[in-house]
Scaffold this motif. Structure first.
Motif, PDB file in Angstrom:
ATOM      1  N   ALA A   5      11.749  48.762 -54.535  1.00 11.69           N
ATOM      2  CA  ALA A   5      11.986  47.593 -53.530  1.00 11.69           C
ATOM      3  C   ALA A   5      12.995  46.447 -54.395  1.00 11.69           C
ATOM      4  O   ALA A   5      12.122  46.109 -55.615  1.00 11.69           O
ATOM      5  CB  ALA A   5      10.727  47.035 -52.814  1.00 11.69           C
ATOM      6  N   ILE A   6      13.979  46.279 -54.247  1.00 18.93           N
ATOM      7  CA  ILE A   6      14.730  45.316 -55.025  1.00 18.93           C
ATOM      8  C   ILE A   6      14.759  43.989 -54.537  1.00 18.93           C
ATOM      9  O   ILE A   6      15.600  43.782 -53.347  1.00 18.93           O
ATOM     10  CB  ILE A   6      16.174  45.787 -55.434  1.00 18.93           C
ATOM     11  CG1 ILE A   6      16.126  47.070 -56.162  1.00 18.93           C
ATOM     12  CG2 ILE A   6      16.950  44.730 -56.331  1.00 18.93           C
ATOM     13  CD1 ILE A   6      17.539  47.721 -56.544  1.00 18.93           C
ATOM     14  N   ASN A   7      13.914  42.925 -54.943  1.00 17.07           N
ATOM     15  CA  ASN A   7      13.564  41.569 -54.281  1.00 17.07           C
ATOM     16  C   ASN A   7      14.831  40.577 -54.501  1.00 17.07           C
ATOM     17  O   ASN A   7      15.553  41.016 -55.396  1.00 17.07           O
ATOM     18  CB  ASN A   7      12.400  41.192 -54.547  1.00 17.07           C
ATOM     19  CG  ASN A   7      11.733  40.094 -53.786  1.00 17.07           C
ATOM     20  OD1 ASN A   7      12.372  39.804 -52.639  1.00 17.07           O
ATOM     21  ND2 ASN A   7      11.013  39.201 -54.409  1.00 17.07           N
ATOM     22  N   LYS A   8      14.889  39.462 -53.969  1.00 12.87           N
ATOM     23  CA  LYS A   8      15.626  38.410 -54.138  1.00 12.87           C
ATOM     24  C   LYS A   8      16.924  38.689 -53.986  1.00 12.87           C
ATOM     25  O   LYS A   8      17.992  38.066 -54.543  1.00 12.87           O
ATOM     26  CB  LYS A   8      15.477  37.819 -55.623  1.00 12.87           C
ATOM     27  CG  LYS A   8      13.895  37.415 -55.887  1.00 12.87           C
ATOM     28  CD  LYS A   8      13.842  36.782 -57.201  1.00 12.87           C
ATOM     29  CE  LYS A   8      12.371  36.328 -57.576  1.00 12.87           C
ATOM     30  NZ  LYS A   8      12.223  35.516 -58.710  1.00 12.87           N
ATOM     31  N   MET A   9      17.101  39.488 -52.934  1.00 12.61           N
ATOM     32  CA  MET A   9      18.666  39.856 -52.502  1.00 12.61           C
ATOM     33  C   MET A   9      19.338  38.763 -51.591  1.00 12.61           C
ATOM     34  O   MET A   9      20.503  38.906 -51.461  1.00 12.61           O
ATOM     35  CB  MET A   9      18.801  41.104 -51.661  1.00 12.61           C
ATOM     36  CG  MET A   9      18.170  42.437 -52.680  1.00 12.61           C
ATOM     37  SD  MET A   9      19.449  42.515 -53.923  1.00 12.61           S
ATOM     38  CE  MET A   9      20.904  42.766 -53.311  1.00 12.61           C
ATOM     39  N   ASP A  10      18.653  37.662 -51.411  1.00 10.91           N
ATOM     40  CA  ASP A  10      19.267  36.395 -50.690  1.00 10.91           C
ATOM     41  C   ASP A  10      19.983  35.556 -51.469  1.00 10.91           C
ATOM     42  O   ASP A  10      20.690  34.754 -51.246  1.00 10.91           O
ATOM     43  CB  ASP A  10      17.950  35.948 -49.970  1.00 10.91           C
ATOM     44  CG  ASP A  10      17.030  35.226 -50.919  1.00 10.91           C
ATOM     45  OD1 ASP A  10      16.959  33.974 -51.280  1.00 10.91           O
ATOM     46  OD2 ASP A  10      16.298  35.905 -51.383  1.00 10.91           O
ATOM     47  N   LYS A  11      19.721  35.857 -52.895  1.00  5.85           N
ATOM     48  CA  LYS A  11      20.585  34.969 -54.047  1.00  5.85           C
ATOM     49  C   LYS A  11      21.970  35.614 -54.220  1.00  5.85           C
ATOM     50  O   LYS A  11      22.138  36.680 -54.133  1.00  5.85           O
ATOM     51  CB  LYS A  11      19.595  34.962 -55.245  1.00  5.85           C
ATOM     52  CG  LYS A  11      18.364  34.551 -55.290  1.00  5.85           C
ATOM     53  CD  LYS A  11      17.775  34.069 -56.527  1.00  5.85           C
ATOM     54  CE  LYS A  11      16.627  33.301 -56.884  1.00  5.85           C
ATOM     55  NZ  LYS A  11      16.305  32.650 -57.885  1.00  5.85           N
ATOM     56  N   PRO A  12      22.829  34.463 -54.265  1.00  5.64           N
ATOM     57  CA  PRO A  12      24.369  34.632 -54.298  1.00  5.64           C
ATOM     58  C   PRO A  12      24.506  35.630 -55.395  1.00  5.64           C
ATOM     59  O   PRO A  12      25.466  36.359 -55.600  1.00  5.64           O
ATOM     60  CB  PRO A  12      25.010  33.270 -54.482  1.00  5.64           C
ATOM     61  CG  PRO A  12      23.972  32.381 -53.915  1.00  5.64           C
ATOM     62  CD  PRO A  12      22.674  32.962 -54.155  1.00  5.64           C
ATOM     63  N   GLU A  13      23.662  35.316 -56.579  1.00  4.85           N
ATOM     64  CA  GLU A  13      23.823  36.079 -57.815  1.00  4.85           C
ATOM     65  C   GLU A  13      23.152  37.557 -57.907  1.00  4.85           C
ATOM     66  O   GLU A  13      23.277  38.172 -58.966  1.00  4.85           O
ATOM     67  CB  GLU A  13      23.767  35.199 -59.223  1.00  4.85           C
ATOM     68  CG  GLU A  13      22.174  35.095 -59.514  1.00  4.85           C
ATOM     69  CD  GLU A  13      21.812  33.989 -58.638  1.00  4.85           C
ATOM     70  OE1 GLU A  13      20.741  33.194 -59.039  1.00  4.85           O
ATOM     71  OE2 GLU A  13      22.341  33.279 -57.536  1.00  4.85           O
ATOM     72  N   CYS A  39      15.107  53.459 -51.926  1.00  2.00           N
ATOM     73  CA  CYS A  39      15.537  52.161 -52.615  1.00  2.00           C
ATOM     74  C   CYS A  39      15.815  51.502 -51.340  1.00  2.00           C
ATOM     75  O   CYS A  39      16.336  51.683 -50.404  1.00  2.00           O
ATOM     76  CB  CYS A  39      16.434  52.409 -53.457  1.00  2.00           C
ATOM     77  SG  CYS A  39      17.017  50.857 -54.046  1.00  2.00           S
ATOM     78  N   ALA A  40      15.192  50.134 -51.277  1.00  2.00           N
ATOM     79  CA  ALA A  40      15.262  49.197 -50.331  1.00  2.00           C
ATOM     80  C   ALA A  40      15.671  47.825 -50.937  1.00  2.00           C
ATOM     81  O   ALA A  40      15.105  47.514 -51.910  1.00  2.00           O
ATOM     82  CB  ALA A  40      14.275  48.909 -49.239  1.00  2.00           C
ATOM     83  N   GLU A  41      16.731  47.310 -50.456  1.00  2.00           N
ATOM     84  CA  GLU A  41      17.048  45.986 -50.971  1.00  2.00           C
ATOM     85  C   GLU A  41      16.427  44.923 -50.117  1.00  2.00           C
ATOM     86  O   GLU A  41      16.764  44.845 -48.800  1.00  2.00           O
ATOM     87  CB  GLU A  41      18.817  45.973 -50.893  1.00  2.00           C
ATOM     88  CG  GLU A  41      19.169  46.996 -51.884  1.00  2.00           C
ATOM     89  CD  GLU A  41      20.789  46.764 -52.082  1.00  2.00           C
ATOM     90  OE1 GLU A  41      21.394  45.662 -51.401  1.00  2.00           O
ATOM     91  OE2 GLU A  41      21.436  47.582 -53.156  1.00  2.00           O
ATOM     92  N   ILE A  42      15.676  43.959 -50.460  1.00  2.00           N
ATOM     93  CA  ILE A  42      14.751  43.207 -49.592  1.00  2.00           C
ATOM     94  C   ILE A  42      14.918  41.692 -50.122  1.00  2.00           C
ATOM     95  O   ILE A  42      15.352  41.334 -51.445  1.00  2.00           O
ATOM     96  CB  ILE A  42      13.280  43.761 -49.647  1.00  2.00           C
ATOM     97  CG1 ILE A  42      12.627  43.509 -51.064  1.00  2.00           C
ATOM     98  CG2 ILE A  42      12.943  45.017 -49.063  1.00  2.00           C
ATOM     99  CD1 ILE A  42      11.343  43.333 -51.105  1.00  2.00           C
ATOM    100  N   SER A  43      14.473  40.760 -49.387  1.00  2.00           N
ATOM    101  CA  SER A  43      14.163  39.422 -49.669  1.00  2.00           C
ATOM    102  C   SER A  43      12.859  38.739 -49.189  1.00  2.00           C
ATOM    103  O   SER A  43      12.591  38.828 -48.022  1.00  2.00           O
ATOM    104  CB  SER A  43      15.172  38.579 -49.159  1.00  2.00           C
ATOM    105  OG  SER A  43      14.784  37.122 -49.330  1.00  2.00           O
ATOM    106  N   ALA A  44      11.965  38.724 -50.062  1.00  2.00           N
ATOM    107  CA  ALA A  44      10.531  38.119 -49.621  1.00  2.00           C
ATOM    108  C   ALA A  44      10.810  37.094 -48.944  1.00  2.00           C
ATOM    109  O   ALA A  44       9.952  36.476 -47.977  1.00  2.00           O
ATOM    110  CB  ALA A  44       9.608  38.257 -50.793  1.00  2.00           C
ATOM    111  N   ASP A  55       9.913  51.306 -43.080  1.00  2.00           N
ATOM    112  CA  ASP A  55      10.292  52.765 -42.401  1.00  2.00           C
ATOM    113  C   ASP A  55      10.341  53.734 -43.519  1.00  2.00           C
ATOM    114  O   ASP A  55       9.816  54.892 -43.445  1.00  2.00           O
ATOM    115  CB  ASP A  55      11.890  52.560 -41.972  1.00  2.00           C
ATOM    116  CG  ASP A  55      11.653  51.888 -40.589  1.00  2.00           C
ATOM    117  OD1 ASP A  55      10.570  51.734 -39.882  1.00  2.00           O
ATOM    118  OD2 ASP A  55      12.725  51.350 -40.005  1.00  2.00           O
ATOM    119  N   LYS A  56      10.689  53.300 -44.794  1.00  2.00           N
ATOM    120  CA  LYS A  56      10.793  54.293 -45.967  1.00  2.00           C
ATOM    121  C   LYS A  56       9.670  54.647 -46.575  1.00  2.00           C
ATOM    122  O   LYS A  56       9.399  55.814 -46.819  1.00  2.00           O
ATOM    123  CB  LYS A  56      11.711  53.780 -46.818  1.00  2.00           C
ATOM    124  CG  LYS A  56      13.141  53.650 -46.597  1.00  2.00           C
ATOM    125  CD  LYS A  56      14.310  53.031 -47.645  1.00  2.00           C
ATOM    126  CE  LYS A  56      15.503  53.305 -47.240  1.00  2.00           C
ATOM    127  NZ  LYS A  56      16.603  52.533 -48.155  1.00  2.00           N
TER     128      LYS A  56
END
Length: 293
Positions: A5-13, A39-44, A55-56
């Protein structure tokens, strides 16, 4: 099995491809890169991608037929712990098997006790916790460490015997560590004149923060200065902490905790430095600057 799980995907960078590249260097290939790892791209923060991650996880569990028995004595692991002013020591446990209920006798690390209260993630009282449930437990005599195994026992005498044996081992380990720091390491420093140790004692609000801060500070060690974490624990700074710091020639770093009045008084008389922080990066930067002179 690993699900990334790749977190902090809400950040512009945010750059998930960079993370996937670094994972590939550790021989962890995600599906996008031709591997087998989901792999899931997420934002906590915003909740983005959380449903996809769930789901994964469910798909992976179904494929490898993951099952846990709920008709047995509960077993779990401490994922977080803290000292609450009103409630005392609290630990968040992830139940791995069995059913945990109020009044159960448990062993966790070097302590045993009874479950006084069970709280869910919203601090609501619950009667029991089943496998895969995260639950907050009240009833600890002291704050446990993250990673400690939590296990329910039928026999209180057996639980008591286990904790007594573990306490002896813990005391021996602490004594050996303390001896090395105060005698061998200091002696080596004086003799060589090259490597000097910066001894640090850490107090924090939760075990997770302490672990993160300890790892970050020890990573600052270089050829000239060796950083040693002589002690770390949850809770405010006490007189015992001041005494230990004085004998070990250590500074105290506090994260989101205060210092008792008596401890403040003792620190002034013994010349022990106490630094308070609410941001981990500030503590790291100050230490880094100190190492650079």
């Amino acid at each position: 099995p690993i699900i990334v799980a790749i977190n902090k995907m809400d950040k512009p960078e945010a750059n998930s491809e960079k993370v996937k590249k670094e994972l590939s260097e550790k021989n962890i290939l995600v599906e996008d890169w031709g591997g087998k790892r989901q792999c899931a791209e997420i934002s906590a923060k915003t909740g983005k991608g959380i449903d996809d991650l769930i789901d994964k996880i469910l798909l992976e569990a179904e494929m490898i037929d993951l099952m846990a028995s709920k008709d047995s004595l509960a077993k779990g692991i401490v994922i977080e712990s803290k000292l609450d002013k009103g409630l005392g020591p609290i630990a968040t446990i992830l139940i791995q098997s069995g059913t945990l209920s109020k009044g159960s006798i448990f062993v966790c690390g070097s302590q045993y006790s009874k479950v006084r209260l069970l709280l869910n993630e919203r601090n609501n009282k619950v009667d029991e916790a089943l496998p895969s449930d995260p639950v907050q437990i009240l009833g600890f005599q002291k704050v446990p460490n993250a990673g400690d195994v939590f296990k329910v026992h039928d026999d209180e005498q057996e639980a008591k015997k286990i904790t007594q044996e573990r306490s002896v081992l813990e005391r021996e380990r602490a004594h050996q560590m303390h001896s090395k720091i105060t005698l061998e390491q200091v002696g080596k420093e004086i003799k060589s004149g090259k490597v000097s140790d910066l001894n640090i004692l850490i107090k924090g609000d939760v075990d997770g923060s302490i672990g993160a801060l300890s790892d970050a500070l020890m990573g600052l060690s270089n050829d000239e200065v060796n950083i040693k974490i002589i002690h770390s624990a949850v809770g405010m700074v006490s007189q015992n902490d001041i005494t230990l710091s004085s004998t070990s020639n250590a500074i105290i770093i506090c994260f989101n905790v205060s210092t008792s009045v008596n401890a403040k008084r003792l620190s002034k008389s013994l010349g022990v430095e106490i630094r308070h922080y609410s941001v981990i990066y500030d503590a790291i930067n100050d230490t880094k600057l100190a190492l650079e002179g």
